[in-house]
Design a protein around this motif. Sequence first.
Motif, PDB file in Angstrom:
ATOM      1  N   VAL A 170       6.584  22.908  15.970  1.00 36.92           N
ATOM      2  CA  VAL A 170       7.831  22.353  15.458  1.00 36.92           C
ATOM      3  C   VAL A 170       7.879  22.582  13.948  1.00 36.92           C
ATOM      4  O   VAL A 170       6.981  22.149  13.224  1.00 36.92           O
ATOM      5  N   THR A 171       8.915  23.267  13.478  1.00 34.49           N
ATOM      6  CA  THR A 171       9.095  23.541  12.053  1.00 34.49           C
ATOM      7  C   THR A 171      10.179  22.626  11.491  1.00 34.49           C
ATOM      8  O   THR A 171      11.262  22.511  12.071  1.00 34.49           O
ATOM      9  N   ASN A 172       9.878  21.980  10.393  1.00 30.09           N
ATOM     10  CA  ASN A 172      10.818  21.068   9.752  1.00 30.09           C
ATOM     11  C   ASN A 172      11.702  21.840   8.785  1.00 30.09           C
ATOM     12  O   ASN A 172      11.355  22.041   7.628  1.00 30.09           O
ATOM     13  N   GLY A 173      12.862  22.275   9.273  1.00 32.28           N
ATOM     14  CA  GLY A 173      13.844  22.913   8.416  1.00 32.28           C
ATOM     15  C   GLY A 173      14.954  21.955   8.041  1.00 32.28           C
ATOM     16  O   GLY A 173      15.937  22.336   7.413  1.00 32.28           O
ATOM     17  N   TYR A 174      14.774  20.706   8.434  1.00 36.51           N
ATOM     18  CA  TYR A 174      15.768  19.666   8.154  1.00 36.51           C
ATOM     19  C   TYR A 174      15.713  19.225   6.698  1.00 36.51           C
ATOM     20  O   TYR A 174      16.732  19.006   6.064  1.00 36.51           O
ATOM     21  N   SER A 175      14.474  19.114   6.185  1.00 38.70           N
ATOM     22  CA  SER A 175      14.295  18.653   4.813  1.00 38.70           C
ATOM     23  C   SER A 175      13.083  19.321   4.204  1.00 38.70           C
ATOM     24  O   SER A 175      12.049  19.475   4.859  1.00 38.70           O
ATOM     25  N   SER A 176      13.221  19.733   2.953  1.00 40.46           N
ATOM     26  CA  SER A 176      12.082  20.351   2.263  1.00 40.46           C
ATOM     27  C   SER A 176      11.165  19.307   1.647  1.00 40.46           C
ATOM     28  O   SER A 176      10.068  19.622   1.197  1.00 40.46           O
ATOM     29  N   ALA A 177      11.620  18.062   1.616  1.00 39.79           N
ATOM     30  CA  ALA A 177      10.833  17.008   0.968  1.00 39.79           C
ATOM     31  C   ALA A 177      10.409  15.917   1.935  1.00 39.79           C
ATOM     32  O   ALA A 177       9.287  15.418   1.862  1.00 39.79           O
ATOM     33  N   GLY A 178      11.287  15.524   2.842  1.00 45.11           N
ATOM     34  CA  GLY A 178      10.989  14.421   3.743  1.00 45.11           C
ATOM     35  C   GLY A 178      10.353  14.875   5.050  1.00 45.11           C
ATOM     36  O   GLY A 178      10.590  15.984   5.523  1.00 45.11           O
ATOM     37  N   SER A 179       9.518  14.012   5.632  1.00 41.80           N
ATOM     38  CA  SER A 179       8.855  14.314   6.892  1.00 41.80           C
ATOM     39  C   SER A 179       9.704  13.857   8.073  1.00 41.80           C
ATOM     40  O   SER A 179      10.502  12.931   7.971  1.00 41.80           O
ATOM     41  N   LEU A 180       9.503  14.530   9.199  1.00 41.27           N
ATOM     42  CA  LEU A 180      10.102  14.138  10.468  1.00 41.27           C
ATOM     43  C   LEU A 180       9.017  13.561  11.357  1.00 41.27           C
ATOM     44  O   LEU A 180       7.851  13.945  11.272  1.00 41.27           O
ATOM     45  N   LYS A 181       9.387  12.632  12.224  1.00 44.52           N
ATOM     46  CA  LYS A 181       8.440  12.056  13.169  1.00 44.52           C
ATOM     47  C   LYS A 181       8.650  12.703  14.532  1.00 44.52           C
ATOM     48  O   LYS A 181       9.769  12.741  15.046  1.00 44.52           O
ATOM     49  N   LEU A 182       7.561  13.198  15.102  1.00 46.21           N
ATOM     50  CA  LEU A 182       7.599  13.822  16.422  1.00 46.21           C
ATOM     51  C   LEU A 182       7.072  12.828  17.453  1.00 46.21           C
ATOM     52  O   LEU A 182       6.037  12.198  17.244  1.00 46.21           O
ATOM     53  N   ALA A 183       7.789  12.684  18.560  1.00 44.21           N
ATOM     54  CA  ALA A 183       7.379  11.757  19.615  1.00 44.21           C
ATOM     55  C   ALA A 183       7.565  12.429  20.969  1.00 44.21           C
ATOM     56  O   ALA A 183       8.462  13.258  21.149  1.00 44.21           O
ATOM     57  N   TRP A 184       6.696  12.087  21.919  1.00 47.84           N
ATOM     58  CA  TRP A 184       6.869  12.605  23.279  1.00 47.84           C
ATOM     59  C   TRP A 184       7.435  11.497  24.152  1.00 47.84           C
ATOM     60  O   TRP A 184       7.208  10.309  23.921  1.00 47.84           O
ATOM     61  N   ILE A 185       8.193  11.896  25.163  1.00 41.81           N
ATOM     62  CA  ILE A 185       8.882  10.952  26.024  1.00 41.81           C
ATOM     63  C   ILE A 185       8.104  10.778  27.319  1.00 41.81           C
ATOM     64  O   ILE A 185       7.880  11.742  28.066  1.00 41.81           O
TER      65      ILE A 185
END
Length: 243
Positions: A154-169
């Motif tokens: 998973v590549t974070n192209g949403y934000s260059s500074a903020g982190s994204l949280k990855l979760a499985w369902i």
Amino acid sequence: MRSHFGWQDRLATLFWYLNDVPEGGQTVFPRAGSAVCPGFVSNCQGVRYAPPRACNVGLQVQPKKGSVILWYNHHPNGRGDHNALHGGCPPAEGLEKWSGNKWIYIKPRRAPPSQWMDDHPALRRFGWNENALQELARGKEVTDDPKGACTLSVTNGYSSAGSLKLAWIDPVTGRATHVAEVPGGEELQVQSWLGRHFVVTHGEEKSRPFACDRASSSFRVGADLVVSPVLPGAADPRHRQEV
């Protein structure tokens, strides 16, 4: 080694400092002191989420020539220790940092991959749920073959500074369980099973679910948390985070 069980991973790290760094250059453990969730849950009250480049939180070790630090990446029961997440902060302008490290592995590096055993007692002890693999992935029934592993990128192209949280369902309860954070502008790789569904979140925003549907599945998160598959062979910078 004639036979062995379990996974291969880095058990501990021994890290030497070869020079003094009066400002910056510290080794940081941003999650040090964070709560350790019961069982194999990674998201519970008291957990502090911070990327490995966070140089202003957690435990910070300033480089001093001749000093050595040792840390373990696993708990005694074999579970990975998320609080061992670490990173290196840049030295102040005009300064240099010299260091050396020794990685201690669980098994010899040349050991062949361990073989799957359907009747291994650890499966029940660690709560293996064979029925959980009977979910649907993009209209296809998921195989219950436990060898059907998948590498999710998973590549974070949403934000260059903020982190994204990855979760499985969880396919049984539908509950989203935190897996890891994807630092801004970087890529995270995790090992999973074919057919597992995931979501990424940023604050109160959440993406649509996406599935690990092939042995190597890559996705990029863009504006508005839109998740798009990355086709094999497409140019994409890769950075793997190890915990």
